[in-house]
Design a protein around this motif. Structure first.
Motif, PDB file in Angstrom:
ATOM      1  N   SER A 169       1.268 -47.786  -9.057  1.00 38.05           N
ATOM      2  CA  SER A 169       2.271 -47.356 -10.031  1.00 38.05           C
ATOM      3  C   SER A 169       1.914 -47.831 -11.432  1.00 38.05           C
ATOM      4  CB  SER A 169       3.654 -47.876  -9.637  1.00 38.05           C
ATOM      5  OG  SER A 169       3.649 -49.281  -9.516  1.00 38.05           O
ATOM      6  N   GLY A 170       1.300 -49.014 -11.546  1.00 38.15           N
ATOM      7  CA  GLY A 170       0.897 -49.508 -12.859  1.00 38.15           C
ATOM      8  C   GLY A 170      -0.190 -48.661 -13.487  1.00 38.15           C
ATOM      9  N   LEU A 171      -1.214 -48.338 -12.706  1.00 38.60           N
ATOM     10  CA  LEU A 171      -2.288 -47.480 -13.231  1.00 38.60           C
ATOM     11  C   LEU A 171      -1.776 -46.082 -13.549  1.00 38.60           C
ATOM     12  CD1 LEU A 171      -5.257 -48.502 -10.891  1.00 38.60           C
ATOM     13  CD2 LEU A 171      -4.930 -49.102 -13.297  1.00 38.60           C
ATOM     14  N   VAL A 176      -0.247 -42.004 -17.666  1.00 37.96           N
ATOM     15  CA  VAL A 176       0.732 -41.035 -18.166  1.00 37.96           C
ATOM     16  C   VAL A 176       1.290 -41.438 -19.525  1.00 37.96           C
ATOM     17  CG1 VAL A 176       2.977 -39.956 -17.718  1.00 37.96           C
ATOM     18  CG2 VAL A 176       1.344 -40.286 -15.843  1.00 37.96           C
ATOM     19  N   PHE A 177       1.812 -42.670 -19.617  1.00 33.07           N
ATOM     20  CA  PHE A 177       2.584 -43.054 -20.802  1.00 33.07           C
ATOM     21  C   PHE A 177       1.722 -43.658 -21.920  1.00 33.07           C
ATOM     22  CE2 PHE A 177       5.629 -43.281 -17.256  1.00 33.07           C
ATOM     23  CZ  PHE A 177       6.569 -42.375 -17.715  1.00 33.07           C
ATOM     24  N   SER A 178       0.614 -44.306 -21.571  1.00 33.36           N
ATOM     25  CA  SER A 178      -0.217 -44.920 -22.608  1.00 33.36           C
ATOM     26  C   SER A 178      -1.334 -43.987 -23.062  1.00 33.36           C
ATOM     27  CB  SER A 178      -0.815 -46.238 -22.100  1.00 33.36           C
ATOM     28  OG  SER A 178       0.190 -47.211 -21.941  1.00 33.36           O
ATOM     29  N   TYR A 179      -2.173 -43.566 -22.118  1.00 31.81           N
ATOM     30  CA  TYR A 179      -3.337 -42.766 -22.477  1.00 31.81           C
ATOM     31  C   TYR A 179      -3.017 -41.274 -22.574  1.00 31.81           C
ATOM     32  CZ  TYR A 179      -5.375 -47.153 -20.949  1.00 31.81           C
ATOM     33  OH  TYR A 179      -5.659 -48.479 -20.791  1.00 31.81           O
ATOM     34  N   ILE A 183       3.014 -43.157 -25.810  1.00 32.10           N
ATOM     35  CA  ILE A 183       4.290 -43.715 -26.252  1.00 32.10           C
ATOM     36  C   ILE A 183       4.424 -45.198 -25.936  1.00 32.10           C
ATOM     37  CG2 ILE A 183       5.460 -41.499 -26.099  1.00 32.10           C
ATOM     38  CD1 ILE A 183       6.564 -42.304 -23.411  1.00 32.10           C
ATOM     39  N   THR A 184       3.497 -45.755 -25.180  1.00 21.82           N
ATOM     40  CA  THR A 184       3.512 -47.187 -24.895  1.00 21.82           C
ATOM     41  C   THR A 184       2.147 -47.782 -25.234  1.00 21.82           C
ATOM     42  OG1 THR A 184       2.846 -46.828 -22.588  1.00 21.82           O
ATOM     43  CG2 THR A 184       5.216 -46.931 -23.047  1.00 21.82           C
ATOM     44  N   ALA A 185       2.135 -49.100 -25.322  1.00 20.50           N
ATOM     45  CA  ALA A 185       0.899 -49.797 -25.679  1.00 20.50           C
ATOM     46  C   ALA A 185      -0.097 -49.728 -24.531  1.00 20.50           C
ATOM     47  CB  ALA A 185       1.198 -51.252 -26.021  1.00 20.50           C
TER      48      ALA A 185
END
Length: 337
Positions: A169-171, A176-179, A183-185
């Motif tokens: 789930s972390g990867l 999705v959200f970072s790369y 929208i996230t670091a």
């Protein structure tokens, strides 16, 4: 209550001593029983690059030829008052509390752990607030709306959360959200809260949400089960018979009594995170205690592994003490006499 606290504090000290003995036995007694020579133990201290002559000299200087009880006493003395490591080429000082000295990085373990502790505390604090609030709220609502569409959807999502490992789930969240969306670091970003609180939170929001989603799922299931049990108890029916508003019956009687097992789980979960969120910190490349432990294992740096083990044990023992005290606060049926 005072006598109880004294007894529990004394028991915690004894437990820490037993943990120190167990840790020492794992890293020193078990290898010796398995046939590891003093030179082999010295090589684990000095790293894989140490030659045979250096390992032999270090084994003599570090006392690996001495009886185990003498080695254990030096180990305890080092934790309490510091230690001097004479390994042949030089003498290294390890100030108290000395949890070991890494000859690979030429650094004492405790100061390195202190440098990484704020990162681990940041991860544990933010994620624990999210999963505690979210898990309890969803679990309580599911219990009150048992059999409804909300209950089924919430428990289905909770089952998915429990089933998904953190590294997956972390990867996925990073992709999705970072790369992907940006929208996230990205992973590896960390800013101390004292420098920029907003950037600190922005860098950690994805690890928080990822860890909270997985852990909150278990809390929702436990809270739902506890609420379903307590809402049928006699004291809840009595509260309703007295004419108390339903909100007070649910919150002050039903939910409060159902939180007793949640307190235990929460204390252990936070203590485990403070001892090192290994998978989360490794997945997001955060320089915390968990990442420190992984690097130590990869590099076969035995003193660092021992230091992380002892620090994690201290957090668990302290968490047990705090949980026992909180029982009487959360659940009126559990009173210390």
């Amino acid at each position: 209550m005072g006598a109880f606290l004294i007894r529990r504090a004394a028991g915690s000290v004894i437990m820490l001593l037993l943990v120190a003995m167990a840790t020492f036995a794992i890293f020193f007694l078990v290898p010796k029983l398995a046939g590891t020579t003093p030179e082999g133990m010295a090589s684990r201290y000095l790293g894989r690059t140490a030659d045979a002559q250096t390992a032999r000299l270090a084994a003599e200087r570090l006392g690996f030829d001495d009886p185990l009880h003498e080695q254990f006493w030096r180990f305890l003395k080092g934790v309490a008052a510091g230690a001097e490591y004479d390994y042949g080429p030089g003498v290294e000082h390890c100030p108290a509390p000395c949890l070991g000295y890494s000859f690979i990085t030429q650094q004492a373990v405790w100061p390195e752990l202190l440098d990484r502790l704020p990162v681990t505390i940041s991860v544990a604090a933010g994620a624990s607030v999210l999963w505690l609030a979210g898990g309890i709220a969803i679990g309580a609502l599911s219990a009150l709306r048992r059999g409804t569409l909300f209950d089924r959807m919430a428990m289905g999502i909770a089952l998915a959360g429990v089933s998904l490992p953190t590294f997956f789930s972390g990867l996925l969240a990073l992709v999705v959200f970072s790369y992907g969306l940006g929208i996230t670091a990205p992973g590896g970003s960390y800013t101390p809260i004292t420098e920029n609180p907003l950037e600190w939170a922005y860098n950690l929001i994805l690890p928080w949400v990822t860890l909270a989603f997985i852990t909150a799922a278990a809390y929702a299931r436990h809270t739902r089960a506890g609420m379903l049990e307590t809402m049928g108890e006699d004291f809840v029916r009595t509260a309703r018979a007295k004419g108390l508003p339903e909100r007070k019956v649910v919150v002050r009687h039903g939910l409060r009594a159902a939180l007793t097992p949640i307190v235990t789980i929460f204390g252990m979960d936070v203590a485990l995170l403070l001892g090192g969120a290994v998978i989360t910190e490794s997945t997001f490349s955060l320089p915390g205690i968990g990442k420190y432990a992984v690097d130590a294992i990869v590099n076969q740096d035995l003193p660092k592994v021992m230091g992380v083990t002892l620090v994690g044990a201290v957090f668990l023992v302290v968490a047990n003490l705090v949980v026992d005290v909180l029982y009487a606060v959360v659940d009126p049926r559990v009173r210390i006499r």
